[in-house]
Design a protein around this motif. Structure first.
Motif, PDB file in Angstrom:
ATOM      1  N   LEU A 112     113.072  14.994  25.055  1.00 32.74           N
ATOM      2  CA  LEU A 112     113.701  16.338  24.326  1.00 32.74           C
ATOM      3  C   LEU A 112     114.822  16.486  25.158  1.00 32.74           C
ATOM      4  O   LEU A 112     113.776  16.859  25.864  1.00 32.74           O
ATOM      5  N   PRO A 113     115.491  17.323  24.749  1.00 36.94           N
ATOM      6  CA  PRO A 113     116.036  17.576  25.576  1.00 36.94           C
ATOM      7  C   PRO A 113     115.326  18.843  25.725  1.00 36.94           C
ATOM      8  O   PRO A 113     114.706  19.478  24.741  1.00 36.94           O
ATOM      9  N   ILE A 114     116.163  20.007  27.322  1.00 39.37           N
ATOM     10  CA  ILE A 114     115.426  21.396  26.818  1.00 39.37           C
ATOM     11  C   ILE A 114     116.023  22.361  27.248  1.00 39.37           C
ATOM     12  O   ILE A 114     117.401  21.902  27.949  1.00 39.37           O
ATOM     13  N   VAL A 115     115.888  23.241  26.764  1.00 40.19           N
ATOM     14  CA  VAL A 115     117.441  23.892  25.228  1.00 40.19           C
ATOM     15  C   VAL A 115     116.953  25.732  26.200  1.00 40.19           C
ATOM     16  O   VAL A 115     115.450  26.258  25.706  1.00 40.19           O
ATOM     17  N   ALA A 116     117.330  26.846  26.001  1.00 39.22           N
ATOM     18  CA  ALA A 116     117.318  27.341  25.725  1.00 39.22           C
ATOM     19  C   ALA A 116     119.069  28.207  26.061  1.00 39.22           C
ATOM     20  O   ALA A 116     120.037  28.288  26.111  1.00 39.22           O
ATOM     21  N   TYR A 117     118.170  29.690  24.789  1.00 38.84           N
ATOM     22  CA  TYR A 117     119.134  30.195  24.199  1.00 38.84           C
ATOM     23  C   TYR A 117     119.514  31.296  23.846  1.00 38.84           C
ATOM     24  O   TYR A 117     118.218  32.647  23.634  1.00 38.84           O
ATOM     25  N   LEU A 118     120.292  31.680  24.015  1.00 37.96           N
ATOM     26  CA  LEU A 118     120.279  33.880  24.751  1.00 37.96           C
ATOM     27  C   LEU A 118     121.572  34.416  24.265  1.00 37.96           C
ATOM     28  O   LEU A 118     122.255  33.214  23.725  1.00 37.96           O
ATOM     29  N   LEU A 119     121.548  35.796  24.881  1.00 38.29           N
ATOM     30  CA  LEU A 119     122.354  36.118  23.995  1.00 38.29           C
ATOM     31  C   LEU A 119     123.754  35.983  25.643  1.00 38.29           C
ATOM     32  O   LEU A 119     122.907  36.481  26.376  1.00 38.29           O
ATOM     33  N   SER A 179     123.682  16.988  22.047  1.00 38.47           N
ATOM     34  CA  SER A 179     124.238  15.764  20.758  1.00 38.47           C
ATOM     35  C   SER A 179     124.743  16.369  19.889  1.00 38.47           C
ATOM     36  O   SER A 179     124.257  17.525  19.156  1.00 38.47           O
ATOM     37  N   ASP A 180     125.888  16.444  18.992  1.00 38.59           N
ATOM     38  CA  ASP A 180     125.824  17.255  17.892  1.00 38.59           C
ATOM     39  C   ASP A 180     124.498  17.030  17.153  1.00 38.59           C
ATOM     40  O   ASP A 180     124.505  18.740  17.079  1.00 38.59           O
ATOM     41  N   PRO A 181     123.977  16.436  16.539  1.00 36.37           N
ATOM     42  CA  PRO A 181     122.496  17.486  16.136  1.00 36.37           C
ATOM     43  C   PRO A 181     121.925  18.123  16.322  1.00 36.37           C
ATOM     44  O   PRO A 181     121.099  18.872  16.096  1.00 36.37           O
ATOM     45  N   GLU A 182     121.449  17.799  17.800  1.00 38.30           N
ATOM     46  CA  GLU A 182     120.891  18.325  19.017  1.00 38.30           C
ATOM     47  C   GLU A 182     121.752  19.890  18.850  1.00 38.30           C
ATOM     48  O   GLU A 182     119.898  21.529  18.334  1.00 38.30           O
ATOM     49  N   LEU A 183     122.879  19.567  19.071  1.00 32.72           N
ATOM     50  CA  LEU A 183     123.443  21.668  18.925  1.00 32.72           C
ATOM     51  C   LEU A 183     123.084  21.941  17.844  1.00 32.72           C
ATOM     52  O   LEU A 183     123.187  23.360  17.454  1.00 32.72           O
ATOM     53  N   THR A 184     123.654  21.325  17.411  1.00 29.14           N
ATOM     54  CA  THR A 184     123.241  22.209  15.320  1.00 29.14           C
ATOM     55  C   THR A 184     121.815  22.862  15.217  1.00 29.14           C
ATOM     56  O   THR A 184     121.937  24.047  14.897  1.00 29.14           O
ATOM     57  N   ALA A 185     120.901  21.896  15.590  1.00 29.18           N
ATOM     58  CA  ALA A 185     119.920  22.562  15.156  1.00 29.18           C
ATOM     59  C   ALA A 185     119.150  23.735  16.315  1.00 29.18           C
ATOM     60  O   ALA A 185     118.658  24.679  15.100  1.00 29.18           O
ATOM     61  N   THR A 186     120.596  24.078  17.897  1.00 25.69           N
ATOM     62  CA  THR A 186     119.625  24.951  18.006  1.00 25.69           C
ATOM     63  C   THR A 186     119.922  26.137  17.343  1.00 25.69           C
ATOM     64  O   THR A 186     119.607  27.265  18.226  1.00 25.69           O
ATOM     65  N   VAL A 216     108.587  23.009  20.540  1.00 25.83           N
ATOM     66  CA  VAL A 216     109.157  21.926  20.249  1.00 25.83           C
ATOM     67  C   VAL A 216     110.477  22.252  18.901  1.00 25.83           C
ATOM     68  O   VAL A 216     108.869  23.278  17.884  1.00 25.83           O
ATOM     69  N   ARG A 217     111.381  22.455  18.904  1.00 29.65           N
ATOM     70  CA  ARG A 217     111.636  23.350  16.910  1.00 29.65           C
ATOM     71  C   ARG A 217     112.756  22.020  17.168  1.00 29.65           C
ATOM     72  O   ARG A 217     112.912  21.126  17.257  1.00 29.65           O
ATOM     73  N   GLN A 218     112.193  21.902  15.797  1.00 31.18           N
ATOM     74  CA  GLN A 218     112.884  21.166  14.287  1.00 31.18           C
ATOM     75  C   GLN A 218     112.633  19.729  15.241  1.00 31.18           C
ATOM     76  O   GLN A 218     113.568  18.603  14.702  1.00 31.18           O
ATOM     77  N   GLY A 219     111.753  19.419  16.135  1.00 37.53           N
ATOM     78  CA  GLY A 219     111.477  18.332  16.694  1.00 37.53           C
ATOM     79  C   GLY A 219     112.576  17.185  16.780  1.00 37.53           C
ATOM     80  O   GLY A 219     112.312  15.975  17.533  1.00 37.53           O
ATOM     81  N   CYS A 220     113.587  17.896  17.458  1.00 37.79           N
ATOM     82  CA  CYS A 220     114.465  17.056  18.715  1.00 37.79           C
ATOM     83  C   CYS A 220     115.075  18.012  20.031  1.00 37.79           C
ATOM     84  O   CYS A 220     116.029  17.259  20.229  1.00 37.79           O
ATOM     85  N   ARG A 261      99.868  20.972  17.562  1.00 35.08           N
ATOM     86  CA  ARG A 261     100.732  19.216  17.303  1.00 35.08           C
ATOM     87  C   ARG A 261     100.971  19.033  18.574  1.00 35.08           C
ATOM     88  O   ARG A 261     100.993  17.941  18.221  1.00 35.08           O
ATOM     89  N   ASP A 262     101.606  19.744  19.322  1.00 30.86           N
ATOM     90  CA  ASP A 262     102.740  19.186  20.935  1.00 30.86           C
ATOM     91  C   ASP A 262     101.580  19.092  22.025  1.00 30.86           C
ATOM     92  O   ASP A 262     102.206  18.854  22.650  1.00 30.86           O
ATOM     93  N   GLY A 263     100.460  19.967  22.730  1.00 31.25           N
ATOM     94  CA  GLY A 263      99.828  19.897  23.313  1.00 31.25           C
ATOM     95  C   GLY A 263     100.249  20.673  24.171  1.00 31.25           C
ATOM     96  O   GLY A 263     100.124  20.931  25.577  1.00 31.25           O
TER      97      GLY A 263
END
Length: 180
Positions: A122-129, A171-178, A82-86, A58-60
């Motif tokens: 698209l922002p690049i995000v890493a989420y972790l504990l 943005s708030d939607p991007e943070l919510t998606a993460t 890509v997660r949730q398109g955002c 899908r994304d290459g």
């Protein structure tokens, strides 16, 4: 998109990777920071592997299988998806024998560069504990900064804290998606 560095070979995943990936994900030492994620059946990894293959189609770009250039041994996997398109999700997981050698940082730098070229909006995000200090160090080494810290909703450990690192303000939607 296959890449090679002096010690590493990176390539998109294929179905034949399943047995080795399952072995990696069934190892409790790989999941020290999230023990509830240890894989107990190959079907768990099969579904994730199919998703990784679809990401590339899908994304290459997506998760690379990381092998030793010397002997072809599986070291782990890492990349941006890509997660949730955002947002691009930067993820990395390496076998205990491969940890602490800088491989996660090396591959993550390549992944961040590739993601920025492919979809720079698209922002690049890493989420972790929060207690996964080594993972946080990798995120910081590739230029991500802490953007959010809060209790980890849905975690069986009520004391768990989720950190969200990103290459820019979210943005708030991007943070919510993460956080989903």
């Amino acid at each position: 998109m296959e890449l090679s560095t002096q010690p590493l070979q990176l390539r998109p995943p294929v179905a034949a990777d399943l047995p080795e990936l399952f072995t990696l994900h069934a190892d409790p030492t790989v999941w020290q920071h999230l023990p509830t994620s240890v894989h107990t059946a190959p079907v768990q990894k099969a579904a994730k592997l199919e998703a990784w293959i679809a990401d590339w189609e899908r994304d290459g770009l997506g998760t690379w299988i990381v092998r030793s250039a010397a002997d072809g041994a599986l070291l782990g996997h890492a990349g941006c998806t890509v997660r949730q398109g955002c947002f691009w999700n930067l993820g990395y997981r390496f076998s205990p024998a491969a940890q602490g050698r800088g491989y996660a940082t090396e591959v993550s730098l390549l992944a961040v560069e590739a993601a920025r070229k492919r979809r720079p909006e698209l922002p690049i995000v890493a989420y972790l504990l929060e207690h996964n200090v080594a993972s946080a160090r990798v995120a910081e080494k590739v230029g991500l900064r802490l953007r959010h810290r809060a209790p980890d909703a849905g975690n069986s450990d009520p004391a768990a804290v989720r950190l969200v690192y990103a290459d820019r303000e979210l943005s708030d939607p991007e943070l919510t998606a993460t956080l989903r």
